[in-house]
Design an enzyme around this catalytic site. Structure first.
Site, PDB file in Angstrom:
ATOM      1  N   GLY A 350      38.073  36.165  39.798  1.00 41.45           N
ATOM      2  CA  GLY A 350      37.465  35.425  40.953  1.00 41.45           C
ATOM      3  C   GLY A 350      37.453  33.747  40.788  1.00 41.45           C
ATOM      4  O   GLY A 350      37.852  33.493  39.589  1.00 41.45           O
ATOM      5  N   PRO A 352      36.444  29.908  40.607  1.00 37.23           N
ATOM      6  CA  PRO A 352      35.360  29.335  39.575  1.00 37.23           C
ATOM      7  C   PRO A 352      34.294  28.985  40.355  1.00 37.23           C
ATOM      8  O   PRO A 352      34.100  28.913  41.825  1.00 37.23           O
ATOM      9  CB  PRO A 352      36.012  27.827  39.365  1.00 37.23           C
ATOM     10  N   LYS A 356      30.832  34.618  37.218  1.00 41.07           N
ATOM     11  CA  LYS A 356      31.276  35.569  36.641  1.00 41.07           C
ATOM     12  C   LYS A 356      30.626  35.558  34.893  1.00 41.07           C
ATOM     13  O   LYS A 356      30.404  36.660  34.654  1.00 41.07           O
ATOM     14  CB  LYS A 356      32.863  35.288  36.338  1.00 41.07           C
ATOM     15  N   SER A 673      52.584  34.701  51.535  1.00 45.52           N
ATOM     16  CA  SER A 673      51.494  35.027  52.711  1.00 45.52           C
ATOM     17  C   SER A 673      52.216  34.145  53.915  1.00 45.52           C
ATOM     18  O   SER A 673      51.536  34.409  55.072  1.00 45.52           O
ATOM     19  CB  SER A 673      50.104  34.477  52.452  1.00 45.52           C
ATOM     20  N   LYS A 716      40.855  35.004  52.707  1.00 47.47           N
ATOM     21  CA  LYS A 716      41.640  34.470  53.819  1.00 47.47           C
ATOM     22  C   LYS A 716      40.920  34.381  54.898  1.00 47.47           C
ATOM     23  O   LYS A 716      40.424  33.590  55.755  1.00 47.47           O
ATOM     24  CB  LYS A 716      42.867  34.887  54.006  1.00 47.47           C
TER      25      LYS A 716
END
Length: 768
Positions: A350, A352, A356, A673, A716
């Protein structure tokens, strides 16, 4: 015969009759005694103090037996000190102290020097001379002419005193000789002392000979150490190496090492015993044994398998992150049923700031395990993981074994941070070394180059973290269970700030709840206008800024309490840094809102296309990567192949040049994308039809117009939600990813699922 004499107390020295010696005198009373003696017949009484450190001795601090001496010379030195040359005349004994000021004056009774002779005295004299000659030969500290002078003496008393003055004896022994007025007693004492001194000198000679055989020339330090050991051997004391070896064997016995490791350690102890102490390898072997004994071969903590308690702890430390919490609770449930389950290997991927590392700490707290963290960012040497072989200077175990020693148990929660930032060079590939660590089928026999013995890592719960998944080496990724942490919604960030960040910063800045109150609307404004991130790291920094300014205002006396609302946030944080201007608010020709995934979460990117007169050239700017360039060419070819159906001039590629630009050109951009986004922007520019401004899209395009799925859907959609865009075009094959979207956001969004580019153009451009 008695006589009154000035007394000079001596420190650490005894003057015998018939001997001449220099004395330095500095104490006022002593100087006064000498001056009084010089004014008289120069005779003074010398007696030794019992304690040399005593600067002002009394009657009980001075021996009663001393020597009556005559001052031969007197010399005044700088600083008030006097140096005198005295000659001992005969023994004397203090009978009474006459005065104490300005110097000690005593009544002394002279001891007559016996002159009797007898066969026994003659025998004692011969014995004393023989012993003295032998002593001089062995000690080699007294010049030969002294021996000649001593041998020539015929008076027994004088002989004894002269011999005593030349011997290096304890002061108490010399005082005993001085107090022995009887000739036989005096001679006997000296014969006994010399016999003992001869034995000591003989022992020193033996020790010296044995030491010299074991040492090289010019090795002074080595010589001294061996001398100490030889002395210890004579005294029956243990050798240092033997004592150390026994201590190591006791520690090995108590450590309950595995059989193979125990045998290896005992062999190393035997090697250590046989090595000379000055050999460099001694330190290597000792360090190796210290590492072996420090590792937790059997010690482990007991897991707390209470699922309810673990769930409470995880909820207390983290808001949201439902998938991660479920996985941890599943692990605890299985541990209750299967006692010998191997530790899982989880990989949190994931952006920053999404928590985590702190999540790994919470897992350790929930399980009541030790927590160890190492950062792999920039690690490029395989030895960092596996350790160095002991043949290298300064060799150490790898960071895995170092972490196990730090943990002190064989089942900690072990965090390998930033595993996506591993690199490699000529020193080896650390990612390959990690394969053995992170493979449940192999890590029960992990081999470190330094330890050279298998170490069981199967009980360890390994957790790795990464910002991006694609840069993790594939073989490494295959051995881990990936759990994606995409980022937080605006509501989640506000809740995290209320429940975690604000209380934490209040405590760190020494503030109380009543001193600083931040409203929910203020936090929401900070999230929207002062941060743009997937995580909450910058949000925490902004809250810390408010706390610092509040602390200053309170300390300076400006206020006693601060309340931050949406209206006064700017007073503490300044002008807003971000505005929701990424998305195009007005419909424009050739401009489309695209959705992109970055390492810090999702972003809304504008794709702009301009039509220029030319010959069909396609220009791409905005620091685009190869994948995006290929998507642009694929979309351009699709438009050319479908020109008639789309209402475009069939020869537009011969008349016009197309310039595609993605703003913020300094930021690298790449990925599949933007395929449909660039094709839609080109179609809009060529047809002159504006694109809907309330629409954003993502998806890859083929030459035939098929829309292919892409990744990062959740990130997104969260980015589109932040920008206030409600209509999103997605590839139909990404429909499964909509399950990950929070329900409160999903309700507000309109997802348009498409399979072909024609559907995209219909939604974006209408029927134009």
């Amino acid at each position: 015969m008695r006589r009154a004499l000035p007394l000079l107390p001596l420190r650490g020295v005894i003057v015998f009759p018939y001997t001449v010696i220099h004395l330095d005198v500095g104490r006022e009373r002593s100087v006064s005694a000498i001056e009084a003696a010089m004014l008289g017949d120069r005779v003074i009484f010398l007696a030794m103090q019992k304690e040399a450190q005593d600067d002002d001795p009394g009657e009980d601090d001075i021996y009663t037996t001393g020597t009556i001496a005559e001052i031969k010379q007197l010399l005044k030195l700088p600083g008030g000190t006097i140096r005198i040359l005295v000659e001992g005349i005969r023994r004397g004994e203090i009978k009474e102290y006459i005065s104490h000021d300005p110097f000690l004056k005593v009544e002394v009774e002279e001891a007559p020097e016996p002159t009797e002779t007898s066969p026994e005295i003659e025998a004692l004299m011969r014995c004393l001379i023989d012993e003295f000659e032998t002593y001089v030969k062995m000690a080699k500290k007294i010049p030969p002419e002294t021996v000649v002078a001593v041998v020539s003496l015929e008076e027994p008393g004088r002989l004894a005193d002269v011999v005593a003055s030349h011997l290096n004896l304890k002061l108490t022994d010399k005082q005993a000789v001085l107090e022995a007025v009887d000739i036989k007693t005096r001679l006997n004492i000296l014969c006994d002392i010399l016999a003992k001194e001869k034995e000591i000198l003989e022992l020193e000679r033996k020790i010296s000979l044995r030491v010299r055989k074991q040492m090289e020339k010019a090795q002074k330090e080595y010589y001294l150490r061996e001398q100490i050991k030889a002395i210890q051997k004579e005294l029956g004391e243990k050798d240092d190496r033997v004592a150390e070896a026994e201590e190591l064997r006791e520690r090995i016995a108590k450590a309950r090492l595995p059989k193979e490791i125990r045998e290896r350690a005992l062999k190393e102890v035997e090697r250590l015993e046989k090595m000379p102490p000055m050999v460099a390898e001694v330190a290597v072997v000792r360090n190796y044994l210290d590492w072996i004994l420090a590792l937790p071969w059997h010690k482990q903590t007991r897991d707390r398998l209470d699922i309810k308690v673990a769930e409470e702890i995880l909820d207390e430390d983290h808001y949201g992150l439902k998938e991660v919490k479920e996985r941890i609770l599943e692990y605890l449930a299985i541990r209750q049923l299967a006692k010998k389950m191997r530790g899982p290997i989880l990989c949190f991927v994931g952006p920053p700031g999404v928590g985590k590392t702190s999540l790994a700490k919470s897992i350790a707290r929930a399980l009541q395990r030790k927590f160890v963290r190492i950062s792999l960012g920039g690690t490029r040497d395989e030895a960092e993981i596996r350790g160095h072989r002991r043949t290298y200077v300064g060799a150490l175990p790898g960071r895995i074994i170092q972490g196990m020693k730090q943990a002190g148990t064989k089942n900690p929660v072990f965090l390998l941070d930033e595993i996506d930032k591993l690199s490699s060079d000529f020193r080896g590939d650390p990612a390959s070394a990690l394969l053995e660590v992170l493979d449940p089928e192999q890590n029960y026999m992990f081999s470190d180059h330094y330890i050279e013995a298998p170490f069981d890592l199967s009980k360890v719960m390994f957790i790795t973290t990464a910002n991006v998944e694609y840069s993790i080496p594939r073989p490494l990724l295959d051995r881990m269970e990936v759990i994606r942490i995409p980022g937080y919604t605006e509501e989640e960030k506000v809740k995290i700030a209320e429940l975690h960040l604000l209380p934490k910063q209040l405590e760190e800045h020494g503030l109380k709840k009543e001193q600083l109150e931040v409203s929910e609307n203020a936090l929401r404004r900070i999230v929207r206008e002062y941060t743009r991130e997937a995580g909450v790291r910058n949000l925490e920094r902004e809250i810390a800024t408010i706390c610092r300014k509040t602390a200053r205002d309170i300390v300076s006396g400006k206020t006693k309490a601060v309340k931050v609302t949406a209206n006064n946030v700017e007073q503490y944080l300044g002008i807003p840094r971000f505005h929701h201007t990424q998305a195009i608010r007005n419909e424009m020709v050739g401009v489309v809102n695209g959705l992109a995934w970055t390492e810090v979460g999702g972003e809304v990117l504008n794709v702009e296309v301009s039509i220029l007169k030319g010959k069909g050239n396609l220009t791409l700017t905005g620091k685009l990567g190869d994948v995006m360039k290929e998507s642009a060419y694929a979309g351009f070819s699709y438009l050319r192949s479908r020109a008639a159906e789309l209402g475009l001039e069939e020869d537009f590629h011969e008349k016009f040049d197309l310039h595609i630009h993605v703003p913020e050109g300094a930021i690298p951009k790449d990925g599949p994308s933007a395929g449909i986004t660039m094709a839609t922007a080109m179609a809009s520019a060529l047809k002159g039809v504006p694109v809907r401004s309330d629409l954003a899209m993502t998806g890859e395009i083929t030459l035939r117009g098929r829309v292919l799925p892409v990744g990062g859907i959740k990130e997104k959609i969260l980015a589109a939600h932040r920008e206030g865009i409600k209509n999103i075009i997605l590839p139909r094959e990404n429909e499964k990813n909509l399950e990950d979207i929070p329900a409160n956001i999903k309700r507000k969004m309109n997802f348009i699922l498409v399979e072909h580019m024609d559907e995209v153009l219909k939604e974006a451009l209408g029927n134009n």
